[in-house]
Design an enzyme around this catalytic site. Structure first.
Site, PDB file in Angstrom:
ATOM      1  N   GLU A 100      37.549  44.862  41.014  1.00  0.00           N
ATOM      2  CA  GLU A 100      36.099  44.680  40.961  1.00  0.00           C
ATOM      3  C   GLU A 100      35.376  45.796  40.216  1.00  0.00           C
ATOM      4  OE1 GLU A 100      34.634  43.980  44.949  1.00  0.00           O
ATOM      5  OE2 GLU A 100      35.770  42.109  45.135  1.00  0.00           O
ATOM      6  N   ASP A 335      24.407  35.907  57.534  1.00  0.00           N
ATOM      7  CA  ASP A 335      25.102  36.864  56.662  1.00  0.00           C
ATOM      8  C   ASP A 335      24.376  37.004  55.329  1.00  0.00           C
ATOM      9  OD1 ASP A 335      26.961  38.731  55.779  1.00  0.00           O
ATOM     10  OD2 ASP A 335      28.471  37.256  55.226  1.00  0.00           O
ATOM     11  N   LYS A 362      21.633  37.322  48.627  1.00  0.00           N
ATOM     12  CA  LYS A 362      22.401  36.149  49.048  1.00  0.00           C
ATOM     13  C   LYS A 362      21.515  34.970  49.431  1.00  0.00           C
ATOM     14  CE  LYS A 362      26.736  37.883  51.112  1.00  0.00           C
ATOM     15  NZ  LYS A 362      27.405  37.981  52.436  1.00  0.00           N
ATOM     16  N   ASN A 422      26.538  37.104  44.934  1.00  0.00           N
ATOM     17  CA  ASN A 422      27.202  38.108  45.755  1.00  0.00           C
ATOM     18  C   ASN A 422      27.179  39.456  45.028  1.00  0.00           C
ATOM     19  OD1 ASN A 422      29.366  39.387  47.524  1.00  0.00           O
ATOM     20  ND2 ASN A 422      29.161  37.396  48.488  1.00  0.00           N
TER      21      ASN A 422
HETATM   22 CA    CA Z   1      28.680  40.359  55.426  1.00  0.00          CA
END
Ligand code: CA
Length: 713
Positions: A100, A335, A362, A422
């Site tokens: 990443e 989340d 998100k 994300n």
């Molecule tokens: Ca999370």
């Protein structure tokens, strides 16, 4: 499609046990207890970072400049020349565990990271290895990782390289040799914290946060002296137990927005990725994550906004003093982190120049915020949502759809817990005025758990979700997979509308880079690095990377030539958890640094690869009830690493082909006794007993039998 989901199995999304690494590079940068003869390389300082925008030779900090636009003024590569872009060199990263990192480039040297927080210094012209540093993280740490042992890169300052290790250390390396200058534990090593993000350095202080909100921690960011590693300040993102007193007025304010005894399990709110800095305003902006557990009904019974979860917070970088906050998702319960990439820009809006901060968190809304005071300028959804209709411009709060909090019955939510966007970085091009967002677009079902039990050190979402195990029939499998969408979206932050988009084959594509050459570069899940025209989205060039790409490219200039670098390799949460949904059967997972320039004529070695699961399941020994219990326990304890339906998705050995499923004692030795802990499969005896382990084995055998049947179809 809704009724089909409802026929499917209800599972708890949970994240724990893991398996293993193929191998890892040898450590060549070992501990040295004597600090610090300052190297004469990597001489990045405040003046250079403040002037980074016009410094086209280098990429000196994570987002290229403190504004984190990931925009380069370089324009040798443009729509007219990019067809001649070719591979200049490649460097093997020797892992399958997820890549990443954004590479940094300073004065001809590239500093990049691999899985397990391993740092490499490479000659940026040739890819020749100069040194490697391996922090030697204990492999069973991955029981505390939601998303694999990934790392997103380093920071550079005055001859030192700073890396946050996956087990929570912050370390300073000599930039010339890779030798360790100092190492500090930023967290209690007994707690399930982790570090995946890249540090930033502001005026001699190294800033780093951490992750672990699913596992039960109290989030914070802290600043450390570059020379000594001494901690200079710490800012918590959620309040502690009020009876202990508050660290500052911000914590006192935050505590009024919580109910119950949240501090018992930490509260969450980890600062695991984004930061940006405005030197004129002297403000540091951080993105704050979700709560522990996700479900507010459990976390803060009776409600409350739960500050500073899912917020952007502005701090004084010299002291950690709170200045302002904007909460994107009050009382978050899905989340919905606001840890996504933050970009700063000055732009003309309604006739006046505004100092803005932009984020696509998100929750699916694109926010343009006045970064002087945190006031909302605009917010519009960048994908179609099911949980909220719009953001109320008076209050700055999303207007939620009735039932979206899934308190009475399950609710199908778009975006899912992986978000509309994300960690994959977006980019902003001041010439086109567009932001290039790697968008995710797929649903998840959320419901109240029947029996929530907090598992210290285990994953705690507090939400039952219907991911939808794939049925056996090919047409139905294809239909369900088609729900999983991903695209590159070019977004106009002034008009708050889409300029163009390119639909990809699926979700979980790479971060973006944009340039003055009117280009956008993005690596994608199905094995390509692609160049698009920044103004129109026209595809101009691509290169077969032989592997899925999730990291973001960088560009730099040496000897009058523009270089482009991407760290290729597949990994992260979607790759780990989504099992059969991940279209990984057609591509291997090969981690490499790939560097390109005009006229580059190198090529990658041919790949001889086939899906590696060889099915040889034993006969089923258990009855249907035991298999069903094993399935439920698998979801809680194993799925976070081993994947939905026990399909591993190329990062770790696929359990369905494991020899251990043939033998109860061998299985117990791994699952309960931890005989493979050194390779990353920690003992799970703190979560399950021997009978449960055996029921999980029965479930995995059932999946192996099914896999064999499907392979023969
Ligand atoms: Ca999370």
């Amino acid at each position: 499609m809704g009724h089909r989901f409802l026929q499917l199995l209800i599972i708890t999304i949970a994240l724990t046990a893991c398996s293993d690494e193929k191998n890892s590079p040898a450590a060549t940068g070992n501990n040295s207890d004597s600090a610090t003869e300052v190297a004469q390389v990597a001489q990045v300082d405040a003046a250079r970072l403040l002037a980074a925008e016009s410094d086209t030779a280098n990429w000196m900090t994570h987002g290229r400049t403190y504004a984190e636009q990931r925009y380069s003024p370089l324009k040798q590569l443009d729509p007219g020349t990019v067809a001649d872009l070719g591979l200049a060199w490649s460097f093997d990263l020797e892992t399958q565990r997820g890549i990443e990192a954004t590479s940094l480039v300073v004065d001809g040297v590239m500093y990049t990271t691999s899985a397990w927080s391993i740092v490499h210094a490479l000659d940026a012209r040739s890819g020749k290895l100069m040194w490697t540093y391996d922090p030697q993280v204990a492999r069973d740490k991955q029981r505390h990782l939601c998303c694999g042992p990934v790392n997103r890169g380093v920071a550079v300052w005055q001859g030192q390289i700073f890396v946050g290790t996956i087990d929570g250390r912050l370390e300073a390396l000599d930039a010339a040799t890779g030798k360790l200058n100092w190492s500090v534990a930023t967290v209690d090593p007994e707690l399930p914290f982790s570090i995946t993000g890249a540090p930033r350095v502001i005026n001699g202080l190294v800033l780093i946060g951490n992750g672990g909100a699913e596992f039960g921690v109290r989030g914070f960011i802290a600043a450390y002296d570059v020379a000594t590693g001494d901690r200079k300040w710490q800012f918590h993102t959620v309040p502690g137990n009020p009876t202990d007193g508050f660290e500052n007025d911000a914590m006192k304010m935050a505590a009024d927005t919580w109910k119950g005894e949240w501090w018992e399990i930490g509260g969450g709110g980890t600062v695991w990725d984004s930061m940006a800095y405005d030197p004129e305003l002297d403000l540091l902006y951080i993105g704050v994550g979700n709560g522990t557990p996700w479900n507010r009904e459990i976390r803060s019974p009776g409600g409350g906004d739960n500050l500073f979860l899912s917020s952007i917070v502005a701090l004084r970088p010299g002291t950690g003093e709170y200045v302002w906050h904007y909460q994107t998702t009050p009382g978050e319960t899905w989340d919905y982190t606001a840890t996504q990439h933050i970009i700063l820009a000055d732009m003309e809006i309604k006739g006046s120049t505004r100092k803005v901060l932009m984020q696509a968190p998100k929750n699916g809304f694109f926010y343009v915020i006045d970064r002087t005071d945190g006031s909302l300028i605009s917010a519009n959804n960048y994908i179609d949502l099911t949980w909220a209709t719009h953001v109320d411009m008076e209050t700055g709060r999303p207007v939620e759809v009735e039932g979206a909090r899934y308190t009475d019955q399950p609710f199908m939510i778009v975006p899912s817990y992986l978000g509309g966007h994300n960690w994959h970085p977006m980019s902003y091009n001041p010439n086109t005025g567009l932001v290039y967002i790697p968008v995710l677009d797929f649903p998840a079902m959320y419901g109240q758990p029947e029996n929530f039990r907090y598992r210290p050190g285990g994953a705690n979402t507090g939400a039952d979700g219907i991911v939808g195990s794939l049925p056996d029939a090919q047409a139905e499998r294809d239909a369900l997979r088609a729900l999983m969408k991903g695209r590159l979206l070019a977004w106009n932050p002034v008009t708050n509308t889409e300029a163009w988009h390119v639909e990809h084959a699926g979700p979980w594509n790479g971060g973006t880079l944009t340039t003055a050459g009117n280009l956008v570069f993005q690596g994608i899940a199905d094995g390509k690095l692609v160049a698009f025209r920044a103004d129109t989205g026209e595809q101009l060039w691509d290169f077969a990377t032989q592997t899925g790409v999730v990291a973001a490219p960088v560009t730099y200039e040496l000897d009058g030539e523009q270089y482009l670098t991407i760290n290729a390799g597949w990994g992260g949460a979607y790759a780990l958890v989504f099992g059969e949904y991940v279209r990984s059967e057609s591509l291997p997972n090969i981690s490499r640094v790939l560097t390109f320039k005009l006229g580059g004529r190198e090529s990658l070695p041919a790949v001889d690869w086939q899906p590696t699961v060889t099915f040889n399941p034993p006969e089923q020994f258990a009855d249907a009830d035991a298999i069903r219990r094993g399935f439920a326990e698998y979801q809680d304890t194993c799925m976070g690493c081993h994947g939905l339906n026990a399909v591993s998705g190329l990062l770790i050995p696929d359990l369905r082909g494991s020899a251990f499923i043939h033998d109860a004692n061998a299985w117990k030795s791994v699952v309960i006794d931890g005989s493979l802990a050194a390779r990353g499969m920690a003992a799970m005896s703190e979560f399950i007993n021997e009978q449960q382990a055996e029921e999980i084995r029965a479930y995995v055998i059932e999946q192996a039998i099914r896999g064999q049947r499907l392979q023969k179809q």
